[in-house]
Enzyme design. Structure first.
Site, mmCIF file in Angstrom:
data_model
loop_
_atom_site.group_PDB
_atom_site.id
_atom_site.type_symbol
_atom_site.label_atom_id
_atom_site.label_comp_id
_atom_site.label_asym_id
_atom_site.label_seq_id
_atom_site.Cartn_x
_atom_site.Cartn_y
_atom_site.Cartn_z
ATOM 1 N N ASP A 177 0.883 -0.988 0.002
ATOM 2 C CA ASP A 177 0.171 0.036 0.062
ATOM 3 C C ASP A 177 0.857 1.197 -0.021
ATOM 4 O O ASP A 177 0.442 2.172 -0.403
ATOM 5 C CB ASP A 177 -0.812 -0.043 1.098
ATOM 6 C CG ASP A 177 -1.994 -0.955 1.119
ATOM 7 O OD1 ASP A 177 -2.501 -1.332 -0.133
ATOM 8 O OD2 ASP A 177 -2.500 -1.575 2.193
ATOM 9 N N GLY A 178 1.944 1.166 0.731
ATOM 10 C CA GLY A 178 3.052 2.551 0.641
ATOM 11 C C GLY A 178 3.247 2.745 -0.591
ATOM 12 O O GLY A 178 3.417 3.844 -1.053
ATOM 13 N N ASN A 196 -6.179 6.202 10.979
ATOM 14 C CA ASN A 196 -7.530 6.551 11.599
ATOM 15 C C ASN A 196 -8.107 5.605 12.433
ATOM 16 O O ASN A 196 -8.614 5.661 13.658
ATOM 17 C CB ASN A 196 -8.634 7.127 10.339
ATOM 18 C CG ASN A 196 -9.871 7.003 10.655
ATOM 19 O OD1 ASN A 196 -10.359 7.889 11.359
ATOM 20 N ND2 ASN A 196 -10.637 6.016 10.503
HETATM 21 P P1 NAP Z 1 4.392 2.478 7.036
HETATM 22 O O1 NAP Z 1 4.646 3.590 8.333
HETATM 23 O O2 NAP Z 1 5.465 1.739 6.357
HETATM 24 O O3 NAP Z 1 3.258 1.532 7.210
HETATM 25 C C1 NAP Z 1 1.960 1.749 8.021
HETATM 26 C C2 NAP Z 1 1.174 0.541 7.827
HETATM 27 O O4 NAP Z 1 -0.339 0.920 7.369
HETATM 28 C C3 NAP Z 1 1.443 -0.286 6.925
HETATM 29 O O5 NAP Z 1 1.253 -1.769 7.060
HETATM 30 C C4 NAP Z 1 0.797 -0.057 5.452
HETATM 31 O O6 NAP Z 1 0.195 -1.080 4.625
HETATM 32 C C5 NAP Z 1 -0.645 0.322 6.279
HETATM 33 N N1 NAP Z 1 -1.347 1.093 5.373
HETATM 34 C C6 NAP Z 1 -1.328 2.194 4.517
HETATM 35 N N2 NAP Z 1 -2.458 2.690 4.044
HETATM 36 C C7 NAP Z 1 -3.382 1.899 4.663
HETATM 37 C C8 NAP Z 1 -4.953 1.923 4.374
HETATM 38 N N3 NAP Z 1 -5.468 2.841 3.632
HETATM 39 N N4 NAP Z 1 -5.516 0.798 5.134
HETATM 40 C C9 NAP Z 1 -5.004 0.006 5.841
HETATM 41 N N5 NAP Z 1 -3.811 0.030 6.165
HETATM 42 C C10 NAP Z 1 -2.858 1.053 5.257
HETATM 43 O O7 NAP Z 1 3.750 3.736 6.062
HETATM 44 P P2 NAP Z 1 3.065 3.242 4.641
HETATM 45 O O8 NAP Z 1 3.113 2.033 4.274
HETATM 46 O O9 NAP Z 1 4.099 4.354 3.702
HETATM 47 O O10 NAP Z 1 1.873 4.144 4.786
HETATM 48 C C11 NAP Z 1 1.598 5.319 5.176
HETATM 49 C C12 NAP Z 1 0.359 5.001 5.876
HETATM 50 O O11 NAP Z 1 0.848 4.600 7.133
HETATM 51 C C13 NAP Z 1 -0.203 6.624 6.547
HETATM 52 O O12 NAP Z 1 -0.998 7.266 5.435
HETATM 53 C C14 NAP Z 1 -1.034 6.075 7.680
HETATM 54 O O13 NAP Z 1 -2.438 5.613 7.317
HETATM 55 C C15 NAP Z 1 -0.727 4.598 8.210
HETATM 56 N N6 NAP Z 1 0.199 4.927 9.497
HETATM 57 C C16 NAP Z 1 -0.307 4.520 10.500
HETATM 58 C C17 NAP Z 1 0.089 4.645 11.761
HETATM 59 C C18 NAP Z 1 -0.551 3.830 12.878
HETATM 60 O O14 NAP Z 1 -1.826 2.900 12.438
HETATM 61 N N7 NAP Z 1 -0.387 4.303 14.045
HETATM 62 C C19 NAP Z 1 0.893 5.530 11.996
HETATM 63 C C20 NAP Z 1 1.561 6.312 10.959
HETATM 64 C C21 NAP Z 1 1.125 5.931 9.861
HETATM 65 P P3 NAP Z 1 1.467 -1.744 3.621
HETATM 66 O O15 NAP Z 1 1.979 -2.553 4.613
HETATM 67 O O16 NAP Z 1 0.461 -2.326 2.752
HETATM 68 O O17 NAP Z 1 2.179 -0.759 3.129
#
Ligand code: NAP
Length: 268
Positions: free
Chosen positions: A53-54, A168
């Site tokens: 997804d990233g 979220n």
């Molecule tokens: P990352 O920090 O490497 O990964 C964060 C996790 O969120 C990964 O497992 C990613 O999935 C997952 N993710 C991303 N978009 C999602 C969605 N729409 N629905 C469900 N899971 C999702 O960052 P990244 O992979 O570049 O993703 C960025 C996203 O991470 C941000 O937009 C935010 O939504 C999320 N995030 C979450 C938290 C938290 O939950 N505490 C904190 C910071 C950011 P993949 O393994 O498929 O990449």
């Protein structure tokens, strides 16, 4: 997939050599179906990300949220994804889907974020604003021109429906069907006592109800903001406006793989 519509594909493969084999095989498959790989993403009808997804989020961001092409995600590892519908191991599924025209185009809403009246930026997952120092941030929260609440706490997150399953959800926000074009506002650790009061739950706003955050100028907050997986810092941030964009991101998906199939696979 209708070959009369899609003629060209660009592969967003940020891991380079690591995914070279996958990239080459995909290029051959598309070519067999009359869809040729191009070197410049601007020339592509399909932008295919290789990764999770990233990587999918980055492929959309690096292409300036182009809305005149379709995006497609292809995974190479074993995780479950939300934006990524296909797995490299299962590439026959993609090939069969192309052959049998068994792909749907789905539209995802975007957020439009404007900081200090600057040119808007876009988000497919979410926008966050938080204090970067060990102090709470105070801001007035307007819905349209109506001062709804005065926030004091770590910050605020605004998610799209497809972003509702990401950060979220970790904050206790609801999972929203992407067919509902709404944005969800969720608090990050708000202070709630006899002096400070906010709603304390997430809320949804529709397209006609933009959100405006006016940050308390008397305190030096240097807020940190994020647009999906990119952090930004804008000096003297005073005003942030967030709304649902007119633009929609188009993605290719299998017909029997809805958002709720993915929610079940990921969470239940
Ligand atoms: P990352 O920090 O490497 O990964 C964060 C996790 O969120 C990964 O497992 C990613 O999935 C997952 N993710 C991303 N978009 C999602 C969605 N729409 N629905 C469900 N899971 C999702 O960052 P990244 O992979 O570049 O993703 C960025 C996203 O991470 C941000 O937009 C935010 O939504 C999320 N995030 C979450 C938290 C938290 O939950 N505490 C904190 C910071 C950011 P993949 O393994 O498929 O990449």
């Amino acid at each position: 997939m209708n070959n009369n519509i899609y003629k060209t594909v660009y592969f967003f493969a940020p891991h380079g050599e690591e995914t070279r084999e996958v990239h080459d095989e995909l290029s051959d498959i598309f070519s067999r179906h009359g869809i040729e790989e191009v070197a410049a993403s601007d020339d592509a009808d399909i932008i295919a990300s290789i990764g999770g997804d990233g990587e999918f989020l980055q492929s959309v961001r690096k292409n300036n949220f182009r809305d005149d092409c379709v995006y497609l995600g292809i995974a190479v590892d074993d995780a479950n994804y939300f934006y990524v519908d296909f797995h490299y191991r299962d590439i026959k599924t993609l090939e069969e889907a192309i052959d049998q025209d068994n792909l749907d185009v789905r539209n995802y809403p975007l957020l439009e974020v404007s900081i200090n009246d600057n040119k808007p930026s876009y988000c497919l997952n979410e926008f966050t604003l938080r204090s970067s120092i060990v102090k709470t941030i105070k801001m007035d929260v307007y819905i349209n021109d109506f001062l709804f609440e005065q926030f004091n706490g770590d910050g605020i997150l605004v998610a799209t429906p497809t972003g509702s399953t990401g950060y979220n959800k970790s904050l206790g926000g609801s999972v929203i069907d992407p067919l509902i074009h709404a944005m969800q506002v969720t608090e990050l650790a708000s202070v709630n006592n006899n002096t400070h009061r906010t709603l304390g739950t997430s809320f949804l706003l529709n397209k006609e109800r933009p959100l405006t955050l006016l940050i308390d100028k008397n305190l030096d907050y240097y807020p940190i903001m994020s647009l999906d997986n990119e952090a930004i810092s804008v000096r003297n941030t005073e005003k942030v406006e967030v709304s649902i964009s007119d633009k929609l991101i188009k993605t290719l998906k299998l017909k029997d793989n809805t958002f709720w199939h993915k929610a079940q696979r990921n969470f239940l």
